[in-house]
Design an enzyme around this catalytic site. Sequence first.
Site, PDB file in Angstrom:
ATOM      1  N   GLU A  74      40.008 -48.243 -28.038  1.00 42.09           N
ATOM      2  CA  GLU A  74      41.168 -48.078 -28.672  1.00 42.09           C
ATOM      3  C   GLU A  74      40.697 -48.700 -30.069  1.00 42.09           C
ATOM      4  O   GLU A  74      40.022 -49.690 -30.164  1.00 42.09           O
ATOM      5  CB  GLU A  74      42.552 -48.759 -28.367  1.00 42.09           C
ATOM      6  CG  GLU A  74      42.906 -48.269 -27.106  1.00 42.09           C
ATOM      7  CD  GLU A  74      43.440 -46.669 -27.188  1.00 42.09           C
ATOM      8  OE1 GLU A  74      43.714 -46.339 -28.351  1.00 42.09           O
ATOM      9  OE2 GLU A  74      43.466 -45.953 -26.183  1.00 42.09           O
ATOM     10  N   SER A  75      40.993 -48.098 -31.305  1.00 47.23           N
ATOM     11  CA  SER A  75      40.310 -48.513 -32.557  1.00 47.23           C
ATOM     12  C   SER A  75      41.012 -48.645 -33.844  1.00 47.23           C
ATOM     13  O   SER A  75      40.625 -49.120 -34.724  1.00 47.23           O
ATOM     14  CB  SER A  75      39.006 -47.641 -32.953  1.00 47.23           C
ATOM     15  OG  SER A  75      39.228 -46.250 -32.924  1.00 47.23           O
ATOM     16  N   THR A 107      42.021 -38.883 -25.066  1.00 50.49           N
ATOM     17  CA  THR A 107      43.294 -39.193 -25.498  1.00 50.49           C
ATOM     18  C   THR A 107      43.674 -38.201 -26.724  1.00 50.49           C
ATOM     19  O   THR A 107      42.648 -37.214 -26.830  1.00 50.49           O
ATOM     20  CB  THR A 107      43.358 -40.509 -25.959  1.00 50.49           C
ATOM     21  OG1 THR A 107      42.264 -40.782 -26.811  1.00 50.49           O
ATOM     22  CG2 THR A 107      43.259 -41.545 -24.892  1.00 50.49           C
ATOM     23  N   LYS A 121      38.019 -56.760 -29.526  1.00 48.99           N
ATOM     24  CA  LYS A 121      36.683 -56.646 -29.610  1.00 48.99           C
ATOM     25  C   LYS A 121      35.616 -57.699 -29.626  1.00 48.99           C
ATOM     26  O   LYS A 121      34.577 -57.602 -28.900  1.00 48.99           O
ATOM     27  CB  LYS A 121      36.241 -55.559 -30.952  1.00 48.99           C
ATOM     28  CG  LYS A 121      36.763 -54.177 -30.789  1.00 48.99           C
ATOM     29  CD  LYS A 121      36.415 -53.259 -29.800  1.00 48.99           C
ATOM     30  CE  LYS A 121      35.071 -52.665 -30.063  1.00 48.99           C
ATOM     31  NZ  LYS A 121      34.754 -51.698 -29.145  1.00 48.99           N
ATOM     32  N   TYR A 128      43.238 -55.427 -33.119  1.00 49.23           N
ATOM     33  CA  TYR A 128      41.977 -54.958 -32.423  1.00 49.23           C
ATOM     34  C   TYR A 128      40.736 -55.522 -32.481  1.00 49.23           C
ATOM     35  O   TYR A 128      40.224 -55.496 -31.425  1.00 49.23           O
ATOM     36  CB  TYR A 128      42.108 -53.509 -33.537  1.00 49.23           C
ATOM     37  CG  TYR A 128      40.658 -52.809 -33.562  1.00 49.23           C
ATOM     38  CD1 TYR A 128      40.087 -52.355 -32.460  1.00 49.23           C
ATOM     39  CD2 TYR A 128      39.879 -53.026 -34.811  1.00 49.23           C
ATOM     40  CE1 TYR A 128      38.783 -51.682 -32.567  1.00 49.23           C
ATOM     41  CE2 TYR A 128      38.488 -52.354 -34.761  1.00 49.23           C
ATOM     42  CZ  TYR A 128      38.034 -51.755 -33.766  1.00 49.23           C
ATOM     43  OH  TYR A 128      36.737 -51.104 -33.723  1.00 49.23           O
ATOM     44  N   LEU A 168      31.231 -46.614 -25.465  1.00 50.26           N
ATOM     45  CA  LEU A 168      31.859 -46.278 -26.938  1.00 50.26           C
ATOM     46  C   LEU A 168      33.274 -46.128 -26.555  1.00 50.26           C
ATOM     47  O   LEU A 168      34.015 -45.780 -27.540  1.00 50.26           O
ATOM     48  CB  LEU A 168      31.245 -45.146 -27.603  1.00 50.26           C
ATOM     49  CG  LEU A 168      29.726 -45.180 -28.160  1.00 50.26           C
ATOM     50  CD1 LEU A 168      28.695 -45.334 -27.483  1.00 50.26           C
ATOM     51  CD2 LEU A 168      29.748 -44.227 -29.367  1.00 50.26           C
ATOM     52  N   ALA A 169      33.611 -46.247 -25.526  1.00 50.75           N
ATOM     53  CA  ALA A 169      35.048 -45.843 -25.173  1.00 50.75           C
ATOM     54  C   ALA A 169      35.804 -47.202 -25.547  1.00 50.75           C
ATOM     55  O   ALA A 169      35.631 -48.354 -25.397  1.00 50.75           O
ATOM     56  CB  ALA A 169      35.400 -45.852 -23.615  1.00 50.75           C
ATOM     57  N   THR A 205      32.152 -54.000 -33.261  1.00 59.63           N
ATOM     58  CA  THR A 205      32.526 -53.754 -34.787  1.00 59.63           C
ATOM     59  C   THR A 205      32.262 -54.917 -35.603  1.00 59.63           C
ATOM     60  O   THR A 205      32.332 -55.963 -35.213  1.00 59.63           O
ATOM     61  CB  THR A 205      34.165 -53.352 -34.778  1.00 59.63           C
ATOM     62  OG1 THR A 205      34.480 -53.127 -36.244  1.00 59.63           O
ATOM     63  CG2 THR A 205      34.769 -54.395 -34.108  1.00 59.63           C
ATOM     64  N   ASP A 206      31.738 -54.263 -37.159  1.00 61.13           N
ATOM     65  CA  ASP A 206      31.837 -55.391 -38.128  1.00 61.13           C
ATOM     66  C   ASP A 206      32.920 -56.226 -38.023  1.00 61.13           C
ATOM     67  O   ASP A 206      32.933 -57.280 -38.776  1.00 61.13           O
ATOM     68  CB  ASP A 206      31.273 -54.871 -39.323  1.00 61.13           C
ATOM     69  CG  ASP A 206      32.551 -53.902 -40.205  1.00 61.13           C
ATOM     70  OD1 ASP A 206      33.206 -53.559 -39.345  1.00 61.13           O
ATOM     71  OD2 ASP A 206      32.355 -53.871 -41.128  1.00 61.13           O
ATOM     72  N   GLU A 207      34.113 -55.685 -37.715  1.00 58.61           N
ATOM     73  CA  GLU A 207      35.510 -56.497 -37.883  1.00 58.61           C
ATOM     74  C   GLU A 207      35.557 -57.876 -37.155  1.00 58.61           C
ATOM     75  O   GLU A 207      36.555 -58.669 -37.571  1.00 58.61           O
ATOM     76  CB  GLU A 207      36.546 -55.506 -37.800  1.00 58.61           C
ATOM     77  CG  GLU A 207      36.759 -54.359 -38.744  1.00 58.61           C
ATOM     78  CD  GLU A 207      37.947 -53.399 -38.501  1.00 58.61           C
ATOM     79  OE1 GLU A 207      38.927 -54.128 -38.321  1.00 58.61           O
ATOM     80  OE2 GLU A 207      38.004 -52.232 -38.626  1.00 58.61           O
ATOM     81  N   LYS A 220      42.487 -42.200 -39.452  1.00 59.46           N
ATOM     82  CA  LYS A 220      41.405 -43.029 -40.430  1.00 59.46           C
ATOM     83  C   LYS A 220      41.536 -42.328 -41.943  1.00 59.46           C
ATOM     84  O   LYS A 220      42.013 -41.306 -42.044  1.00 59.46           O
ATOM     85  CB  LYS A 220      40.074 -42.766 -39.829  1.00 59.46           C
ATOM     86  CG  LYS A 220      39.874 -43.058 -38.420  1.00 59.46           C
ATOM     87  CD  LYS A 220      40.124 -44.392 -38.234  1.00 59.46           C
ATOM     88  CE  LYS A 220      39.956 -45.045 -36.587  1.00 59.46           C
ATOM     89  NZ  LYS A 220      40.129 -46.475 -36.401  1.00 59.46           N
ATOM     90  N   LEU A 221      41.047 -43.121 -42.536  1.00 57.48           N
ATOM     91  CA  LEU A 221      41.231 -43.007 -44.041  1.00 57.48           C
ATOM     92  C   LEU A 221      40.872 -41.548 -44.452  1.00 57.48           C
ATOM     93  O   LEU A 221      41.571 -40.672 -45.207  1.00 57.48           O
ATOM     94  CB  LEU A 221      40.597 -43.938 -45.099  1.00 57.48           C
ATOM     95  CG  LEU A 221      40.992 -43.807 -46.673  1.00 57.48           C
ATOM     96  CD1 LEU A 221      42.355 -43.951 -46.703  1.00 57.48           C
ATOM     97  CD2 LEU A 221      40.038 -44.968 -47.213  1.00 57.48           C
TER      98      LEU A 221
END
Length: 326
Positions: A80-81, A36, A155, A151, A77-78, A127-129, A190-191
């Site tokens: 959308e993030s 992508t 996950k 998102y 690891l694939a 993720t930690d989210e 990303k930031l």
Amino acid sequence: MKQIAVVTGCAGFIGITLTRKLLEKGWNVYGIDKLTYVANADEVRLLELDFRESFMFVDSDICEVERIPECDVIFNLAAESDVDNSILNIDSFIKSNIDGVKNLLRLVTHNSVQNKHNMPLFFHMSTDEVYGDIEEGSFNEESPLNPSNPYSATKAAADMIIQAWSRTYNLEYVLARPSNNYGYFQYPEKLIPTAVRRLMRGKKIKLHNEGKPIRSWTHSEDTADAIILIYEKGKRNSIYNIQSNYEQTNFETVKKIINFYFMGSVSRDVPDVSNHIDYTYGRPGQDIRYSITCEPLEKLGWQPQKEFDTHLPELINHYKQKRWAW
């Protein structure tokens, strides 16, 4: 005997770092990625040149893969993030993060070329989210899931599907839940790479919620090292958080980027940093602070090797030289 890994999302931010580390350690790697807009296609081509005998790449969506080769482990690891993208449209997140995981699990337990009693380990990057936010203290691996955005909800759903699949089909798994990562090969949604690109274009950095949200930062190479260590020494059917102890507000992160970009030092202040920041953006469902402990991982001997303030300048220089499609 060489270990064999399937790495999905092998062209992504952490995926490309993990894949190279595995190959350098002598593994055979079968990489899968649908390439992508966030993919590092040039880095994949370098791996194909550098590791002709031990790396095979397949351009495919994990939702459409019809075969998984015989292997010791699948590192999934694939995904959308991007949180903002998930808020705009969750469909692709459900497809990749849930349907894609379901397809991989189905292949392992139903269509595997291996004996059903010798299935590969399913090592899933979460993720930690999935824990949601926490204003004080930290979540551990036993904390309940409480995702705050589409998102992280997809996950969390994948995590639960994997655990249920394990119980139903006797599949061994590991769930890894890393914090915010920084490093090379990250796409500018990303930031850190976004901030650098905005400064390169003479634009203000869009900083949501006045930069008050707090994030913990772990270098992608430290995360990749943690993944390999967990595979080698970790307990199966377990969860491992991955996080350094370095946290700061998003404003502090952006200020350091601006300082180094213009002043050559993360600690030498630009006269008026606010001239380079747009504070008008607010993210719906914004998480105030992410924080996790990772005692099980530390007991395996892992400690982060990269210091944020030391490696941020070299990372900024890297992204200043990189050319993306504007």
